[in-house]
Design a protein around this motif. Structure first.
Motif, PDB file in Angstrom:
ATOM      1  N   MET A 174      80.901  18.082  20.366  1.00  0.00           N
ATOM      2  CA  MET A 174      81.458  18.617  19.007  1.00  0.00           C
ATOM      3  C   MET A 174      80.638  19.302  18.208  1.00  0.00           C
ATOM      4  SD  MET A 174      83.881  15.303  18.615  1.00  0.00           S
ATOM      5  CE  MET A 174      84.179  15.476  16.929  1.00  0.00           C
ATOM      6  N   ALA A 175      79.497  18.703  18.080  1.00  0.00           N
ATOM      7  CA  ALA A 175      78.408  19.333  17.161  1.00  0.00           C
ATOM      8  C   ALA A 175      78.017  20.885  17.598  1.00  0.00           C
ATOM      9  CB  ALA A 175      77.189  18.749  17.268  1.00  0.00           C
ATOM     10  N   GLY A 176      78.139  20.856  18.999  1.00  0.00           N
ATOM     11  CA  GLY A 176      77.728  22.328  19.547  1.00  0.00           C
ATOM     12  C   GLY A 176      78.827  23.412  19.098  1.00  0.00           C
ATOM     13  N   CYS A 177      79.884  23.113  18.490  1.00  0.00           N
ATOM     14  CA  CYS A 177      80.940  24.150  18.306  1.00  0.00           C
ATOM     15  C   CYS A 177      80.582  24.515  16.527  1.00  0.00           C
ATOM     16  CB  CYS A 177      82.264  23.283  18.325  1.00  0.00           C
ATOM     17  SG  CYS A 177      82.832  23.016  19.971  1.00  0.00           S
ATOM     18  N   SER A 178      79.421  23.886  15.968  1.00  0.00           N
ATOM     19  CA  SER A 178      79.154  24.329  14.849  1.00  0.00           C
ATOM     20  C   SER A 178      78.189  25.547  14.853  1.00  0.00           C
ATOM     21  CB  SER A 178      78.781  23.220  13.999  1.00  0.00           C
ATOM     22  OG  SER A 178      77.787  22.707  14.412  1.00  0.00           O
ATOM     23  N   THR A 179      77.659  25.763  13.799  1.00  0.00           N
ATOM     24  CA  THR A 179      76.337  26.740  13.635  1.00  0.00           C
ATOM     25  C   THR A 179      75.093  26.417  14.279  1.00  0.00           C
ATOM     26  OG1 THR A 179      75.850  26.196  11.410  1.00  0.00           O
ATOM     27  CG2 THR A 179      77.788  27.706  11.589  1.00  0.00           C
ATOM     28  N   HIS A 180      75.165  25.447  15.220  1.00  0.00           N
ATOM     29  CA  HIS A 180      73.645  25.194  15.551  1.00  0.00           C
ATOM     30  C   HIS A 180      73.349  26.338  16.599  1.00  0.00           C
ATOM     31  CE1 HIS A 180      74.359  20.580  14.872  1.00  0.00           C
ATOM     32  NE2 HIS A 180      74.492  21.291  13.884  1.00  0.00           N
ATOM     33  N   GLN A 181      72.122  26.447  17.086  1.00  0.00           N
ATOM     34  CA  GLN A 181      71.442  27.413  17.629  1.00  0.00           C
ATOM     35  C   GLN A 181      70.966  26.908  18.921  1.00  0.00           C
ATOM     36  OE1 GLN A 181      68.053  28.900  15.129  1.00  0.00           O
ATOM     37  NE2 GLN A 181      69.516  29.209  13.580  1.00  0.00           N
ATOM     38  N   TYR A 182      71.214  28.131  19.798  1.00  0.00           N
ATOM     39  CA  TYR A 182      70.575  27.605  21.366  1.00  0.00           C
ATOM     40  C   TYR A 182      69.144  28.046  21.373  1.00  0.00           C
ATOM     41  CZ  TYR A 182      69.424  28.254  26.020  1.00  0.00           C
ATOM     42  OH  TYR A 182      68.660  28.382  27.248  1.00  0.00           O
ATOM     43  N   ASP A 183      68.360  27.396  21.743  1.00  0.00           N
ATOM     44  CA  ASP A 183      66.698  27.808  21.861  1.00  0.00           C
ATOM     45  C   ASP A 183      66.387  27.518  23.321  1.00  0.00           C
ATOM     46  OD1 ASP A 183      64.250  28.232  21.148  1.00  0.00           O
ATOM     47  OD2 ASP A 183      63.848  26.401  20.511  1.00  0.00           O
ATOM     48  N   PRO A 184      66.143  28.671  24.037  1.00  0.00           N
ATOM     49  CA  PRO A 184      65.523  28.609  25.438  1.00  0.00           C
ATOM     50  C   PRO A 184      64.311  27.854  25.560  1.00  0.00           C
ATOM     51  CG  PRO A 184      65.719  30.920  24.657  1.00  0.00           C
ATOM     52  CD  PRO A 184      66.139  29.933  23.714  1.00  0.00           C
ATOM     53  N   THR A 185      63.492  27.770  24.579  1.00  0.00           N
ATOM     54  CA  THR A 185      62.116  27.075  24.534  1.00  0.00           C
ATOM     55  C   THR A 185      62.525  25.614  24.649  1.00  0.00           C
ATOM     56  OG1 THR A 185      61.152  28.838  23.315  1.00  0.00           O
ATOM     57  CG2 THR A 185      59.902  26.458  23.468  1.00  0.00           C
ATOM     58  N   LEU A 186      63.331  25.045  23.805  1.00  0.00           N
ATOM     59  CA  LEU A 186      63.709  23.719  23.745  1.00  0.00           C
ATOM     60  C   LEU A 186      64.476  23.414  24.917  1.00  0.00           C
ATOM     61  CD1 LEU A 186      64.005  21.153  22.333  1.00  0.00           C
ATOM     62  CD2 LEU A 186      65.991  21.896  21.188  1.00  0.00           C
ATOM     63  N   ASP A 187      65.285  24.243  25.669  1.00  0.00           N
ATOM     64  CA  ASP A 187      65.930  24.084  26.937  1.00  0.00           C
ATOM     65  C   ASP A 187      64.686  23.627  27.791  1.00  0.00           C
ATOM     66  OD1 ASP A 187      67.463  23.778  29.056  1.00  0.00           O
ATOM     67  OD2 ASP A 187      68.887  25.445  28.441  1.00  0.00           O
ATOM     68  N   ASN A 188      63.900  24.496  28.062  1.00  0.00           N
ATOM     69  CA  ASN A 188      62.807  24.438  29.038  1.00  0.00           C
ATOM     70  C   ASN A 188      61.914  23.391  28.749  1.00  0.00           C
ATOM     71  OD1 ASN A 188      63.561  26.945  30.301  1.00  0.00           O
ATOM     72  ND2 ASN A 188      62.091  28.052  28.899  1.00  0.00           N
ATOM     73  N   GLN A 189      61.701  22.902  27.370  1.00  0.00           N
ATOM     74  CA  GLN A 189      60.826  21.644  27.273  1.00  0.00           C
ATOM     75  C   GLN A 189      61.559  20.182  27.558  1.00  0.00           C
ATOM     76  OE1 GLN A 189      60.564  21.948  22.705  1.00  0.00           O
ATOM     77  NE2 GLN A 189      58.360  22.580  22.885  1.00  0.00           N
ATOM     78  N   ILE A 190      62.831  20.100  27.538  1.00  0.00           N
ATOM     79  CA  ILE A 190      63.633  19.277  28.071  1.00  0.00           C
ATOM     80  C   ILE A 190      63.509  19.180  29.566  1.00  0.00           C
ATOM     81  CG2 ILE A 190      65.701  18.093  28.081  1.00  0.00           C
ATOM     82  CD1 ILE A 190      66.494  19.508  25.157  1.00  0.00           C
ATOM     83  N   THR A 191      63.820  20.398  30.014  1.00  0.00           N
ATOM     84  CA  THR A 191      63.769  20.378  31.590  1.00  0.00           C
ATOM     85  C   THR A 191      62.328  19.890  32.131  1.00  0.00           C
ATOM     86  OG1 THR A 191      65.606  22.211  31.494  1.00  0.00           O
ATOM     87  CG2 THR A 191      64.093  22.002  33.395  1.00  0.00           C
ATOM     88  N   ASP A 192      61.438  20.342  31.429  1.00  0.00           N
ATOM     89  CA  ASP A 192      59.993  20.409  31.908  1.00  0.00           C
ATOM     90  C   ASP A 192      59.733  18.846  31.752  1.00  0.00           C
ATOM     91  OD1 ASP A 192      59.759  22.769  32.630  1.00  0.00           O
ATOM     92  OD2 ASP A 192      58.394  23.287  30.880  1.00  0.00           O
TER      93      ASP A 192
END
Length: 174
Positions: free
Chosen positions: A18-36
């Motif tokens: 639900m929060a993803g539908c708001s104005t939050h931003q995707y960050d590829p760096t954060l995505d990579n940090q979580i994956t790593d």
């Protein structure tokens, strides 16, 4: 207890979606940090499982389980280990990684679910660390596998949230 964890994870995923539908931003760096971090944690759990399987022949008589450390809600958990402690390199890098993920997530999206997720992750690693340091009977492979699954569920919900943000912002590279 498993149903409580599943319910909390389901609630977390719903809140994050639900929060993803708001104005939050995707960050590829954060995505990579979580994956790593997920890959690093998974490798460590595999190592702990292998060690537990090698170190723990089935006991002839049941062994009383060592109790995990008591943790209160909101309690600050520190994973930082002295260099002489077993697995200190992993726990020290885990704390650094979790702090970076937490601060980056809060800066970008200020998602209230991140506090619960970070506390959950730290609590799992804190319990594993405590048991590895203070219990004469090492963890069973089954216990380690349960903790591994819990960590993976939390990290997967964080990655699902990142995917929702990525697909919702129109920045997906196809």
């Amino acid at each position: 207890m498993n149903s409580i964890i599943k319910a909390r994870v389901a609630m977390c995923i719903i809140v994050m979606t639900m929060a993803g539908c708001s104005t939050h931003q995707y960050d590829p760096t954060l995505d990579n940090q979580i994956t790593d971090f997920q890959l690093k944690a998974d490798r460590q759990f595999v190592a702990w499982t292998a060690q537990a399987m090698a170190d723990n022949p089935p006991p002839v008589t049941p062994v009383v389980a060592c109790q995990a450390a008591p943790v209160a809600a909101g309690q600050a958990l520190s994973l930082i280990s002295a260099p002489s402690e077993p697995d200190s390199q992993f726990f020290n890098s885990a704390e650094t990684d979790l702090t970076l993920i937490e601060s980056r997530t809060k800066t970008l999206n200020n998602n209230p679910a991140i506090d619960q997720q970070m506390f959950g992750l730290r609590n799992i690693f804190y319990q594993v660390r405590y048991k590895r340091q203070h219990c004469s009977q090492q963890d069973s492979p089954a216990y380690i596998n349960i903790q591994r699954k819990q960590v993976n569920v939390i990290l997967q919900s964080m990655l699902t949230y990142q995917l929702v943000l990525k697909n919702g912002t129109g920045t997906a590279n196809k």
